[in-house]
Design a protein around this motif. Structure first.
Motif, PDB file in Angstrom:
ATOM      1  N   VAL A 146       4.475  -7.554  14.975  1.00 59.68           N
ATOM      2  CA  VAL A 146       4.899  -6.611  16.020  1.00 59.68           C
ATOM      3  C   VAL A 146       6.221  -7.062  16.634  1.00 59.68           C
ATOM      4  N   ASN A 147       6.357  -8.355  16.884  1.00 59.72           N
ATOM      5  CA  ASN A 147       7.616  -8.868  17.454  1.00 59.72           C
ATOM      6  C   ASN A 147       8.781  -8.625  16.503  1.00 59.72           C
ATOM      7  N   TRP A 148       8.541  -8.808  15.215  1.00 60.13           N
ATOM      8  CA  TRP A 148       9.585  -8.540  14.215  1.00 60.13           C
ATOM      9  C   TRP A 148       9.939  -7.060  14.184  1.00 60.13           C
ATOM     10  N   PHE A 149       8.930  -6.193  14.201  1.00 60.90           N
ATOM     11  CA  PHE A 149       9.151  -4.749  14.158  1.00 60.90           C
ATOM     12  C   PHE A 149       9.930  -4.281  15.385  1.00 60.90           C
ATOM     13  N   ARG A 150       9.667  -4.884  16.531  1.00 54.12           N
ATOM     14  CA  ARG A 150      10.337  -4.488  17.770  1.00 54.12           C
ATOM     15  C   ARG A 150      11.818  -4.831  17.777  1.00 54.12           C
ATOM     16  N   GLN A 151      12.203  -5.774  16.958  1.00 56.61           N
ATOM     17  CA  GLN A 151      13.616  -6.179  16.926  1.00 56.61           C
ATOM     18  C   GLN A 151      14.512  -5.097  16.347  1.00 56.61           C
ATOM     19  N   HIS A 152      13.909  -4.094  15.716  1.00 54.91           N
ATOM     20  CA  HIS A 152      14.690  -3.034  15.091  1.00 54.91           C
ATOM     21  C   HIS A 152      14.708  -1.791  15.981  1.00 54.91           C
ATOM     22  N   GLU A 153      15.750  -1.046  15.859  1.00 56.79           N
ATOM     23  CA  GLU A 153      15.921   0.142  16.698  1.00 56.79           C
ATOM     24  C   GLU A 153      14.830   1.159  16.396  1.00 56.79           C
ATOM     25  N   HIS A 154      14.256   1.725  17.454  1.00 56.08           N
ATOM     26  CA  HIS A 154      13.185   2.706  17.269  1.00 56.08           C
ATOM     27  C   HIS A 154      13.724   3.966  16.610  1.00 56.08           C
ATOM     28  N   ALA A 155      13.008   4.463  15.612  1.00 56.34           N
ATOM     29  CA  ALA A 155      13.399   5.683  14.913  1.00 56.34           C
ATOM     30  C   ALA A 155      12.859   6.902  15.647  1.00 56.34           C
ATOM     31  N   ALA A 156      13.388   8.062  15.265  1.00 50.68           N
ATOM     32  CA  ALA A 156      12.922   9.305  15.883  1.00 50.68           C
ATOM     33  C   ALA A 156      11.463   9.576  15.549  1.00 50.68           C
ATOM     34  N   LEU A 157      11.040   9.143  14.352  1.00 49.65           N
ATOM     35  CA  LEU A 157       9.657   9.325  13.918  1.00 49.65           C
ATOM     36  C   LEU A 157       9.117   7.986  13.444  1.00 49.65           C
ATOM     37  N   GLN A 158       7.992   7.557  14.023  1.00 49.91           N
ATOM     38  CA  GLN A 158       7.389   6.270  13.655  1.00 49.91           C
ATOM     39  C   GLN A 158       5.983   6.488  13.119  1.00 49.91           C
ATOM     40  N   ILE A 159       5.722   5.893  11.959  1.00 50.32           N
ATOM     41  CA  ILE A 159       4.443   6.081  11.266  1.00 50.32           C
ATOM     42  C   ILE A 159       3.843   4.715  10.967  1.00 50.32           C
ATOM     43  N   LEU A 160       2.543   4.585  11.190  1.00 51.12           N
ATOM     44  CA  LEU A 160       1.798   3.376  10.847  1.00 51.12           C
ATOM     45  C   LEU A 160       0.946   3.669   9.627  1.00 51.12           C
ATOM     46  N   LEU A 161       1.028   2.807   8.608  1.00 53.15           N
ATOM     47  CA  LEU A 161       0.125   2.858   7.450  1.00 53.15           C
ATOM     48  C   LEU A 161      -0.666   1.554   7.462  1.00 53.15           C
ATOM     49  N   PHE A 162      -1.989   1.659   7.592  1.00 51.15           N
ATOM     50  CA  PHE A 162      -2.805   0.481   7.917  1.00 51.15           C
ATOM     51  C   PHE A 162      -4.077   0.437   7.085  1.00 51.15           C
ATOM     52  N   ASN A 163      -4.467  -0.766   6.741  1.00 50.70           N
ATOM     53  CA  ASN A 163      -5.820  -1.047   6.262  1.00 50.70           C
ATOM     54  C   ASN A 163      -6.094  -2.518   6.480  1.00 50.70           C
ATOM     55  N   THR A 164      -7.342  -2.862   6.584  1.00 48.79           N
ATOM     56  CA  THR A 164      -7.730  -4.262   6.635  1.00 48.79           C
ATOM     57  C   THR A 164      -8.996  -4.426   5.829  1.00 48.79           C
ATOM     58  N   SER A 165      -9.271  -5.637   5.401  1.00 49.20           N
ATOM     59  CA  SER A 165     -10.402  -5.871   4.516  1.00 49.20           C
ATOM     60  C   SER A 165     -11.183  -7.082   4.978  1.00 49.20           C
ATOM     61  N   GLY A 166     -12.327  -7.279   4.344  1.00 53.44           N
ATOM     62  CA  GLY A 166     -13.145  -8.441   4.666  1.00 53.44           C
ATOM     63  C   GLY A 166     -13.802  -8.306   6.029  1.00 53.44           C
ATOM     64  N   ASP A 167     -14.000  -9.456   6.681  1.00 55.23           N
ATOM     65  CA  ASP A 167     -14.703  -9.465   7.959  1.00 55.23           C
ATOM     66  C   ASP A 167     -13.737  -9.522   9.134  1.00 55.23           C
ATOM     67  N   ARG A 168     -12.521  -9.035   8.944  1.00 62.70           N
ATOM     68  CA  ARG A 168     -11.514  -9.136   9.995  1.00 62.70           C
ATOM     69  C   ARG A 168     -11.779  -8.126  11.105  1.00 62.70           C
ATOM     70  N   ASP A 169     -11.315  -8.467  12.301  1.00 63.50           N
ATOM     71  CA  ASP A 169     -11.535  -7.644  13.481  1.00 63.50           C
ATOM     72  C   ASP A 169     -10.487  -6.540  13.527  1.00 63.50           C
ATOM     73  N   CYS A 170     -10.851  -5.375  13.001  1.00 58.88           N
ATOM     74  CA  CYS A 170      -9.921  -4.253  12.917  1.00 58.88           C
ATOM     75  C   CYS A 170      -9.447  -3.817  14.305  1.00 58.88           C
ATOM     76  N   ALA A 171     -10.368  -3.776  15.266  1.00 57.00           N
ATOM     77  CA  ALA A 171     -10.008  -3.330  16.616  1.00 57.00           C
ATOM     78  C   ALA A 171      -8.974  -4.248  17.249  1.00 57.00           C
ATOM     79  N   ALA A 172      -9.131  -5.549  17.052  1.00 62.30           N
ATOM     80  CA  ALA A 172      -8.176  -6.503  17.631  1.00 62.30           C
ATOM     81  C   ALA A 172      -6.791  -6.315  17.030  1.00 62.30           C
ATOM     82  N   LEU A 173      -6.720  -6.057  15.723  1.00 65.59           N
ATOM     83  CA  LEU A 173      -5.432  -5.853  15.074  1.00 65.59           C
ATOM     84  C   LEU A 173      -4.789  -4.549  15.529  1.00 65.59           C
ATOM     85  N   LEU A 174      -5.574  -3.468  15.596  1.00 65.46           N
ATOM     86  CA  LEU A 174      -5.022  -2.178  15.998  1.00 65.46           C
ATOM     87  C   LEU A 174      -4.599  -2.180  17.462  1.00 65.46           C
TER      88      LEU A 174
END
Length: 536
Positions: free
Chosen positions: A399-427
């Motif tokens: 997220v810190n890396w992504f924030r370093q770039h200028e915000h675009a007019a349209l922003q899209i998130l493409l996401f998935n997680t696997s295993g026993d990871r905490d999806c809510a914490a990541l989102l």
């Protein structure tokens, strides 16, 4: 999952654990591997000659080792995690699959001569290995590099001089390894190694046959029980930043995870780590002292700059500076131990405190490339930001890396997680980025004509529901918060098609940013479709 565990007799990891090391000994590598191999087809004929197979058919054979739906601790050869751990290096020897190594006509003494750098950690171990390999290759050394997972093709895991081995070499060494295992199979109750173990054996075989000067080996999971821990005498070990990941295997606390990572340390072998939290650092230091491995904590990269000037990196992200500092010390230690004839004055060797830093090493940091980590790809007005972050710490860095770039007019998130990871914490960490759309899909490049499985659809709908709930909570706290839409797709290809159609519906002059994160496998699938050259 639970019924499988009960059938195999492996204790289910829920409330009660075996409390001592002796209680878990019956679930050692040999027994656990037996259950895995029940699911692998037994071939009664000899494997085809290496001369009759191309890369495509070779990859098809390898794919037989990809077992789905089996607990990952079985795939790694680890015993079920318990509260009581082996307390010394010698006690873990029975978990290391040296027997299968010998079946490939390779012996631990051969690995001792391979000049290995062994690296573990939770975050950044692949990047650290990439930095280290790049530095040493540019001293004219022939390097081997074994890493996991691969993003696009399996050959990425085994590299010579920074490049994945060719399809011809992969085919050649795959069948050489397979035939050696086949020759000895009858002596071992028709047992064959599992997927990750097979690739590890094959990597060692490749590096020995190709006569590399050194090999940089990345641990798969953990360290103590990892397949790569067959290595007895590395020249130096590294431990990157620690965090909570693979908790069902390694432990629910940072201290338990630190214990597992410290399992790669060897008597008399120097080791380096980066700045850690006090608790896990104490565990690393205690284990290092008990094993007899001298352990140093690397300085932050910023602290070198007073001696050597500004330092530039080829990998984006502030967190990469820790990885680069660790790589400098691993490579410098290897050079001092293995290349005493090098003229250090000619190489312009600086010393920061007691840490040697050679100017050519620092210069090579900016040449390092490592796909899928803080990577940008631009296609017209659409910029894809690719990062395989899958823990809360790595997602914060993403997220810190992504924030370093200028915000675009349209922003899209493409996401998935696997295993026993905490999806809510990541989102939750991604919420403040004000995405216009959140897309969810499995780590599948394309689907066949058949409908995707119910379990895959259910997981994506669950991720979508978590996102929508978090978005509603945010809107209650911030009534003027940006509205966003969420969508579920059956595969990566259909998600990318939707992005392409949507961006054409917007004004062409508007820039579009797409952040792809949550899973390295997702990032690999996107790379495969966006840049087919990586599949060649």
């Amino acid at each position: 999952m639970q019924s499988f565990l009960h059938r195999t007799g492996i204790p289910v990891r829920i409330h009660g654990y075996p409390s001592t090391y002796s209680q878990v000994s019956q679930y050692t590598y040999s027994r656990v591997c037996q259950y895995v191999l029940m699911a692998i087809p037994v071939h009664t004929h000899r494997y085809p000659s290496i001369h009759t197979h191309g890369y495509a058919s070779t990859y098809s054979w390898l794919s037989q080792y990809i077992l789905t739906g089996i607990p990952v601790y079985i795939l790694t050869g680890m015993p079920v995690r318990t509260h009581g751990y082996p307390s010394t290096y010698s006690q873990v020897s029975q978990y290391v699959p040296r027997g299968i190594l010998v079946r490939t006509h390779r012996y631990p003494t051969e690995l001792d001569k391979m000049n290995i750098i062994h690296v573990t950690g939770t975050k950044g171990k692949g990047s650290t290995c990439a930095f280290t390999e790049t530095i040493l290759r540019n001293y004219g050394l022939r390097t081997g590099f074994y890493s996991s997972p691969h993003l696009v093709h399996v050959r990425e895991r085994i590299r010579i001089n920074g490049q994945p081995i060719s399809t011809q070499l992969f085919t050649k060494y795959f069948w050489q390894t397979m035939e050696r295992l086949e020759d000895a199979k009858e002596l071992h109750e028709d047992k064959m190694p599992f997927y990750f173990q097979f690739l590890t054996l094959m990597a060692f075989h490749v590096f020995l046959q190709e006569r590399v000067n050194l090999a940089v080996i990345e641990v798969g999971i953990g360290g103590l029980y990892d397949c790569t821990n067959v290595i007895r005498k590395p020249w130096v070990c590294g431990i990157t930043s620690l965090g909570l990941d693979h908790c069902s295997l390694l432990g629910n606390t940072m201290e338990e995870i630190a214990f597992q990572k410290a399992g790669i340390l060897k008597p008399g072998v120097p080791a380096f780590t980066v700045r850690q939290k006090p608790g896990p650092l104490k565990v690393l230091q205690r284990q290092a002292e008990e094993i007899g491995s001298p352990l140093w904590v690397c300085p932050d990269l910023d602290q070198y700059q007073g001696v050597v000037g500004p330092v530039s990196l080829g990998l984006a992200g502030e967190h990469q500076r820790l990885n680069a500092s660790l790589a400098l010390q691993l490579s410098s230690n290897w050079l001092i131990c293995r290349k005493p004839t090098l003229n250090q004055s000619t190489l312009n060797c600086h010393y920061f405190r007691k840490y040697p830093t050679w100017q050519p090493s620092i210069d090579r940091l900016q040449e390092t490339q490592w796909l899928g980590r803080n990577q940008k790809l631009c296609y017209g007005n659409v910029t894809y930001f690719l990062d395989g972050a899958h823990t809360t710490d790595s997602m914060e860095a993403c997220v810190n890396w992504f924030r370093q770039h200028e915000h675009a007019a349209l922003q899209i998130l493409l996401f998935n997680t696997s295993g026993d990871r905490d999806c809510a914490a990541l989102l939750r960490l991604l919420m403040p980025e004000r995405f216009d759309y959140a897309l969810f899909c499995p780590n599948v490049s394309e689907t066949s004509s058949a409908q995707p499985s119910l379990s895959v659809c259910a997981q994506q709908m669950l991720n979508q529901n978590i996102w929508d709930r978090l978005k509603r909570e945010e809107n209650k706290q911030r009534p003027l918060a940006l509205e966003s839409s969420s969508l579920v797709f059956p595969c990566i290809h259909s998600a990318l098609q939707w992005i392409n159609r949507r961006t054409h519906q917007e004004s062409i002059s508007n820039n579009v940013s797409v952040l792809v994160t949550g899973s390295l496998y997702l990032v690999g699938g996107v790379l495969k479709l966006l840049d087919p050259a990586h599949c060649s």
